[in-house]
Design an enzyme around this catalytic site. Structure first.
Site, PDB file in Angstrom:
ATOM      1  N   CYS A 159     -14.046 -49.991  -2.390  1.00 38.74           N
ATOM      2  CA  CYS A 159     -14.014 -48.886  -1.433  1.00 38.74           C
ATOM      3  C   CYS A 159     -14.391 -47.611  -2.178  1.00 38.74           C
ATOM      4  O   CYS A 159     -13.529 -46.782  -2.516  1.00 38.74           O
ATOM      5  CB  CYS A 159     -12.637 -48.782  -0.819  1.00 38.74           C
ATOM      6  SG  CYS A 159     -12.263 -50.274   0.077  1.00 38.74           S
ATOM      7  N   GLY A 172     -26.734 -50.449 -32.676  1.00 39.09           N
ATOM      8  CA  GLY A 172     -27.514 -49.640 -31.751  1.00 39.09           C
ATOM      9  C   GLY A 172     -28.861 -50.160 -31.328  1.00 39.09           C
ATOM     10  O   GLY A 172     -29.512 -49.544 -30.477  1.00 39.09           O
ATOM     11  N   PRO A 228     -24.351 -54.644 -35.317  1.00 39.63           N
ATOM     12  CA  PRO A 228     -24.834 -54.798 -33.942  1.00 39.63           C
ATOM     13  C   PRO A 228     -23.755 -55.283 -32.979  1.00 39.63           C
ATOM     14  O   PRO A 228     -22.934 -56.133 -33.344  1.00 39.63           O
ATOM     15  CB  PRO A 228     -25.916 -55.871 -34.090  1.00 39.63           C
ATOM     16  CG  PRO A 228     -25.464 -56.696 -35.260  1.00 39.63           C
ATOM     17  CD  PRO A 228     -24.830 -55.717 -36.209  1.00 39.63           C
ATOM     18  N   GLY A 229     -23.749 -54.742 -31.790  1.00 37.62           N
ATOM     19  CA  GLY A 229     -22.886 -55.241 -30.719  1.00 37.62           C
ATOM     20  C   GLY A 229     -23.753 -55.810 -29.609  1.00 37.62           C
ATOM     21  O   GLY A 229     -23.954 -57.020 -29.488  1.00 37.62           O
ATOM     22  N   ARG A 230     -24.332 -54.886 -28.861  1.00 39.53           N
ATOM     23  CA  ARG A 230     -25.160 -55.256 -27.708  1.00 39.53           C
ATOM     24  C   ARG A 230     -26.237 -56.309 -28.049  1.00 39.53           C
ATOM     25  O   ARG A 230     -26.410 -57.285 -27.328  1.00 39.53           O
ATOM     26  CB  ARG A 230     -25.851 -53.986 -27.193  1.00 39.53           C
ATOM     27  CG  ARG A 230     -26.627 -54.150 -25.905  1.00 39.53           C
ATOM     28  CD  ARG A 230     -27.490 -52.904 -25.634  1.00 39.53           C
ATOM     29  NE  ARG A 230     -26.765 -51.678 -25.845  1.00 39.53           N
ATOM     30  CZ  ARG A 230     -26.049 -51.044 -24.918  1.00 39.53           C
ATOM     31  NH1 ARG A 230     -26.015 -51.503 -23.693  1.00 39.53           N
ATOM     32  NH2 ARG A 230     -25.395 -49.933 -25.218  1.00 39.53           N
TER      33      ARG A 230
END
Ligand SMILES: *Cc1c(COP(=O)(O)O)cnc(C)c1O
Length: 432
Positions: free
Chosen positions: A362, A249, A292-294
């Site tokens: 679109c 996080g 941790p990822g981000r």
């Protein structure tokens, strides 16, 4: 505004990543394309591993939360750096296995793992399953019994933290779809159940309070609450958790308005709380896991696009349309996430054009950002959107039948394809 030291401007005024010219990369690999600086990911892995070991001891283990960016090459990289991984689906487990990732270093998460997922996890020897709920404990016990195994587990606990108000709130997040709340007594109940269920070996607890958090106070609150919970469980049951997983996080900088975050200092301040509370509560210091990822992959990545048109609507706004959009980066459409964009060949010039960066779908909501300050581009120019390494490729779709872009890894002055661009043939491959 270039945000990160691995991004720079060369003598020709072009944006570079890891020393490589982004205009040349766009020409070589086509657009849209995700470009990642491999050394930035490796350096972040080392920062986490070294800091975690220094603060928590040699057994500390950061896990890469692979939902942030999932393909075989990233599992190989993370394995080489000595981290574990967190997987959240059969597809992520399969990808990790295809990459040869050591199964004992995998933690398997999710609030609804199917029987097939659980069988797959046991079959490949996943080290730890982070169990979410009582139904899952029963299913896992049954499947482990069938396979003649005992499975190591953690329990997902909801500590009751709202990270965006920076406070622990007794009832905050009790209504989460994830885990069992401490404040309602559900966490203690499920702990007793896990201890009494055969074929399960409970090692400890997990919590994850949210994402893109800059302040360390909510993490310190979570560490405090979880350490007290370990002590309360010990008093109530005699079971002393040997492992505490504090989730992921930590935030990253998407724009110049986001703070610069010192990840090592954040880990140190969380460690101090766990150590102090564990001592005060009379429990042994648990093995601490971070997830941790981000913050491992986001900053390393940029996305390159080609501009198709610049539309000025006098008295209203300006649109820059590019050859990608919500299929390769749905984060603005989903959460109004802000990004920084540059015209690659004029990266050193003032960003004096106020524009909405629009995708090619679109769909009016197909935007990468509104009110962005950027150099005024022309058709054919390369635009770079920064900090797209996390939750972009991982969230990409084929909406409007657009093939997913490739991932190009740059390292030490060389660029190589890590994920090929999807072809039109790939798009119809499963159509019968
Ligand atoms: C998403 C998630 C993470 C990683 O979060 P980041 O914000 O990317 O660091 C870690 N653990 C769990 C359980 C998650 O769901």
């Amino acid at each position: 505004m270039i945000l990160y030291p691995h991004l720079d401007v060369n003598g020709e005024g072009h944006l570079t990543i890891g020393g490589m010219d982004t205009v040349a990369l766009a020409r070589e690999f086509g657009t849209p394309a995700y470009i990642m600086d491999e050394n930035v990911i490796r350096t972040q892995c080392r920062t986490y591993l070294q800091t975690a070991r220094r603060c928590f001891g040699e057994s500390a283990l950061p896990l890469y939360a692979s939902k942030a960016l999932c393909f075989t090459g990233i599992y190989r990289l993370v394995a080489e750096e000595g981290l574990g991984v967190d997987c959240v689906s059969g597809g992520e487990l399969y990808t990790a296995r295809a990459a040869g990732f050591p199964a004992e270093r995998i933690y398997f998460h999710g609030n609804n793992k199917t029987d097939d997922d659980l069988r797959q996890a046991l079959d490949m020897g996943v080290g730890t399953i982070v169990a979410d709920n009582a139904d899952e404990l029963d299913a896992l016990s049954r499947i482990a019994a069938e396979m003649g195994r005992t499975q190591r587990i953690l329990l997902r606990i909801t500590p009751g933290i709202d990270p965006h108000t920076h406070r622990a709130i007794m009832t905050g997040n009790v209504d989460s779809k994830f885990g069992s709340a401490i404040v309602t007594g559900a966490a203690l109940d499920i702990t007793k159940k896990a201890l009494a269920t055969p074929h399960l070996s409970l090692a400890g607890f997990h919590c994850h309070i949210g994402s893109q958090i800059f302040d360390t106070a909510p993490f310190r609150d979570a560490a405090d609450i979880m350490t007290r919970f370990i002590a309360d469980v010990k008093a109530a049951t005699g079971f002393e958790a040997s492992e505490l997983n504090l989730g992921g996080g930590l935030g990253v900088r998407y724009t110049e308005h986001d703070p610069v975050i010192d990840h090592a200092a954040a880990i140190e301040s969380i460690a101090a709380i766990v150590r102090e509370r564990a001592a005060a509560a009379g429990i042994a210091m648990p093995r601490v896991i971070l997830e941790p990822g981000r913050s491992l992959v986001a900053a390393a990545g940029i996305t390159l696009y080609t501009v198709g048109s610049v539309k000025e609507i006098p008295g209203f706004k300006n649109y820059i349309s590019v050859d990608g959009g919500m299929p390769d980066n749905p984060r603005y459409a989903l959460y109004q996430s802000e990004y920084t964009a540059l015209v690659a060949k004029r990266a050193g010039e003032p960003a004096d054009f106020l524009a909405t960066l629009a995708g090619r779908c679109c769909e009016s909501g197909d935007l990468i950002g509104e009110g962005m300050r950027i150099q005024r581009p022309e058709r054919g120019d390369t635009v770079a959107v920064l900090c797209t390494g996390a939750y972009n490729f991982a969230m990409a779709s084929n909406y409007n039948r657009l093939p997913r872009p490739p991932i190009v890894m740059v390292k030490d002055g060389r660029a190589r394809l890590a994920v090929r661009r999807e072809s039109y043939a790939d798009l119809v491959r499963n159509d019968l």
